[in-house]
Design a protein around this motif. Structure first.
Motif, short mmCIF file in Angstrom:
data_model
loop_
_atom_site.label_atom_id
_atom_site.label_comp_id
_atom_site.label_asym_id
_atom_site.label_seq_id
_atom_site.Cartn_x
_atom_site.Cartn_y
_atom_site.Cartn_z
N ALA A 18 0.83 -1.21 0.00
CA ALA A 18 0.00 0.00 0.00
C ALA A 18 0.86 1.26 0.00
CB ALA A 18 -0.92 -0.01 1.22
N SER A 19 1.93 1.26 0.77
CA SER A 19 2.79 2.45 0.82
C SER A 19 3.48 2.68 -0.52
CB SER A 19 3.82 2.31 1.94
OG SER A 19 4.65 1.18 1.75
N ARG A 20 3.90 1.59 -1.16
CA ARG A 20 4.53 1.74 -2.48
C ARG A 20 3.53 2.24 -3.52
NH1 ARG A 20 6.03 -1.83 -6.86
NH2 ARG A 20 5.09 -3.61 -5.80
N THR A 30 -10.22 5.81 -2.79
CA THR A 30 -9.90 5.19 -4.07
C THR A 30 -10.08 3.68 -3.96
OG1 THR A 30 -8.29 6.93 -4.56
CG2 THR A 30 -8.09 4.87 -5.80
N LEU A 31 -9.68 3.13 -2.82
CA LEU A 31 -9.81 1.70 -2.58
C LEU A 31 -9.73 1.43 -1.08
CD1 LEU A 31 -9.87 -1.23 -3.84
CD2 LEU A 31 -7.37 -1.21 -3.62
N VAL A 32 -10.50 0.44 -0.63
CA VAL A 32 -10.43 -0.02 0.75
C VAL A 32 -9.90 -1.45 0.73
CG1 VAL A 32 -11.69 -0.52 2.88
CG2 VAL A 32 -12.38 1.42 1.43
N VAL A 33 -8.80 -1.70 1.44
CA VAL A 33 -8.18 -3.01 1.46
C VAL A 33 -8.38 -3.66 2.83
CG1 VAL A 33 -6.03 -4.32 1.21
CG2 VAL A 33 -6.43 -2.27 -0.18
N ALA A 34 -8.95 -4.85 2.85
CA ALA A 34 -9.14 -5.61 4.09
C ALA A 34 -8.12 -6.74 4.11
CB ALA A 34 -10.55 -6.18 4.16
N VAL A 36 -16.22 -5.76 -5.17
CA VAL A 36 -15.26 -6.45 -4.29
C VAL A 36 -14.32 -7.32 -5.11
CG1 VAL A 36 -14.95 -8.04 -2.36
CG2 VAL A 36 -16.93 -6.51 -2.40
N LEU A 37 -13.03 -7.06 -4.96
CA LEU A 37 -12.00 -7.90 -5.58
C LEU A 37 -11.47 -8.86 -4.52
CD1 LEU A 37 -10.13 -8.53 -8.00
CD2 LEU A 37 -8.54 -6.82 -7.07
N VAL A 70 1.47 -10.67 -0.15
CA VAL A 70 0.37 -9.75 0.09
C VAL A 70 0.72 -8.35 -0.42
CG1 VAL A 70 -1.07 -8.69 1.87
CG2 VAL A 70 -0.46 -11.10 2.04
N ASP A 71 2.00 -7.98 -0.36
CA ASP A 71 2.41 -6.68 -0.86
C ASP A 71 2.12 -6.54 -2.36
OD1 ASP A 71 4.35 -8.68 -1.22
OD2 ASP A 71 5.99 -7.23 -1.34
N VAL A 72 2.42 -7.58 -3.09
CA VAL A 72 2.15 -7.58 -4.53
C VAL A 72 0.64 -7.50 -4.79
CG1 VAL A 72 2.30 -8.95 -6.66
CG2 VAL A 72 4.25 -8.84 -5.09
N ALA A 73 -0.13 -8.25 -4.02
CA ALA A 73 -1.59 -8.26 -4.19
C ALA A 73 -2.19 -6.88 -3.95
CB ALA A 73 -2.21 -9.28 -3.23
N VAL A 74 -1.77 -6.23 -2.87
CA VAL A 74 -2.31 -4.90 -2.55
C VAL A 74 -1.92 -3.89 -3.63
CG1 VAL A 74 -2.19 -2.98 -0.92
CG2 VAL A 74 -2.39 -5.32 -0.07
N TYR A 75 -0.69 -3.96 -4.06
CA TYR A 75 -0.24 -3.02 -5.10
C TYR A 75 -1.05 -3.20 -6.38
CZ TYR A 75 2.93 -0.23 -7.98
OH TYR A 75 3.46 0.73 -8.81
N LYS A 76 -1.26 -4.45 -6.79
CA LYS A 76 -2.03 -4.71 -8.01
C LYS A 76 -3.46 -4.19 -7.88
CE LYS A 76 0.43 -8.80 -9.79
NZ LYS A 76 0.64 -8.30 -11.17
N ALA A 77 -4.06 -4.38 -6.71
CA ALA A 77 -5.43 -3.93 -6.50
C ALA A 77 -5.54 -2.42 -6.59
CB ALA A 77 -5.94 -4.41 -5.15
#
Length: 416
Positions: free
Chosen positions: A75-77, A110-114, A148-149, A302-309
């Motif tokens: 998310a930070s990236r 823009t997006l909410v990540v759980a 929801v993704l 998970v870092d890759v997943a959040v970035y892609k989302a």
């Protein structure tokens, strides 16, 4: 008091009240206490103008050196790359999930990540209440919701890599027994079990091809029935070690911490400062827990997943449904020294790790890895490339009948 002086006093009081009101608004208002506070606050005006990604952390929060920290990395990236505000909300208990999601949804994100499958029901409810807000959930699945993704991982592919690593390392140390300790007997863990066993059998073929030796590994497996019982994990690992197993992969959550204890204690009892025996970590980079005795970890990125989302939301390509991330997509991997260093730096920032301890851990893990011949790491990378190219397809059991069939084909042996 003359009228002019009185007017000045009134004006000053009005300014003080206005400033105080703005301050309280930015602090989230007065009144009752909140059960969860954002680690980084931002006003609604800032969020609306700049765009914001909200990350709802699971219990444990930042500094867990696991899913929460990995979500923060992604998310930070993404926030930096796409010019977004990053807002972090911590869940102290499961009761905080839905309030945190609602708070984020009301802020024009823009997006909410759980972060984590335990938030699945809360995301299902929040996404229904806020149909125009985009949500992404890690490891969960919310069907039939266009906003929801649901992001999941091909754990069978990553497990195949550490299966090969386990078998090749065992072979190097003249051992032919490896094992896997799992949590509950549920479909998602079947992917770990069968993927691992497939990697072991792949290693057998590699050894025959490159060294002309026919070696048959015994693969032990056991389901402890728990994700939060280190004592059960330790007991299961001790039983395997007593049978001559020299590398044990844990896919059992906190129960797996007992596996690490058993392996390290067995090695130390034999007068060693590093394996064998070895353990293999899971989900995050767990190499730091028992440095020298944890061969590597199968990481779910998970870092890759959040970035892609976030990238999908920013580019306008966001859509609901299921996104599966495997080796090709960078969704799973075998831990590296760079991963370890990155995790330990997060731990230092969170106050969970001392800088002096971090350097000692890195040196110990590097020493252990350097003791493993380079050809083993190269062989694991070959398997990785073959899976990415499609040359190798790792089995994926989706029903119990398939699971039983793969167990028979791959020759797994129940333990305990």
């Amino acid at each position: 008091m003359n009228a002019k002086l009185l007017g000045i006093i009134i004006a000053v009081v009005v300014v003080i009240i206005a400033v105080a009101a703005v301050y309280m608004a930015q602090r989230g208002g007065g009144g009752g206490a909140s059960t969860s506070q954002p680690a980084q606050q931002t006003s609604s005006a800032q969020s609306a103008s700049k765009g914001a990604v909200y990350v709802i952390y699971d219990i444990g929060g930042r500094g867990d050196l696991s899913f929460n920290d990995m979500a923060y990395l992604g998310a930070s990236r993404a926030a930096r790359d796409f010019g977004l505000q990053l807002v972090e909300l911590q869940s102290k208990t499961q009761d905080d999930y839905l309030p945190n999601l609602r708070l984020a949804a009301r802020s024009n994100p823009t997006l909410v990540v759980a972060v984590g499958f335990l938030m699945t029901d809360a995301v299902a409810e929040a996404s229904k209440e806020y149909p125009n807000v985009r949500f992404a959930i890690i490891d969960g699945y919310v069907p039939n919701r266009t906003n929801v993704l649901s992001i999941q991982f091909k754990e069978n592919e990553g497990s195949a890599l550490v299966g090969a690593l386990a078998a090749l390392t065992a072979y190097y140390f003249n051992c032919t027994k490896v094992g896997i300790v799992l949590g509950m007997d549920i479909p998602v863990l079947w992917k770990f079990e069968i993927g691992y066993a497939y990697g072991v059998r792949w290693a057998q073929r590699y050894i025959a091809e490159h060294f002309g030796k026919n070696v048959t590994f015994t693969i032990y497996y056991v389901y402890t029935g728990s994700f939060n019982d280190p004592a059960k994990g330790k007991q299961a690992a001790q039983a395997m070690l007593a049978q001559g197993v020299c590398v044990i992969y844990q896919a059992a959550g906190a129960t797996g911490l007992g596996v690490f204890d058993a392996v390290a204690e067995a090695g130390q009892a034999a007068g060693r400062t590093m394996g064998p025996p070895f353990a293999i970590g899971v989900d995050a980079d767990q190499d730091y827990i028992k440095p020298g005795f944890i061969l590597a970890s199968m990481m779910k990125r998970v870092d890759v997943a959040v970035y892609k989302a976030v990238q999908m939301a920013v580019s306008g390509n966001f859509s609901g449904g299921l996104m599966l991330l495997g080796l090709k997509e960078g969704g799973v991997s075998v831990s590296t020294l760079d991963d370890l260093n990155q995790f330990l730096q997060l731990g230092i920032q969170a106050g969970a790790v001392k800088a002096s301890d971090a350097q000692q851990i890195i040196q110990k893990v590097k020493q252990m890895r350097d003791s493993i011949p380079q050809w083993i790491w190269q062989a694991v990378d070959q398997l990785k490339q073959d899976i990415i190219s499609g040359k190798v397809q790792v089995p994926l059991p989706t029903t119990r009948d398939q699971l039983l069939q793969y167990r028979q084909q791959l020759g797994l042996v129940g333990s305990g």
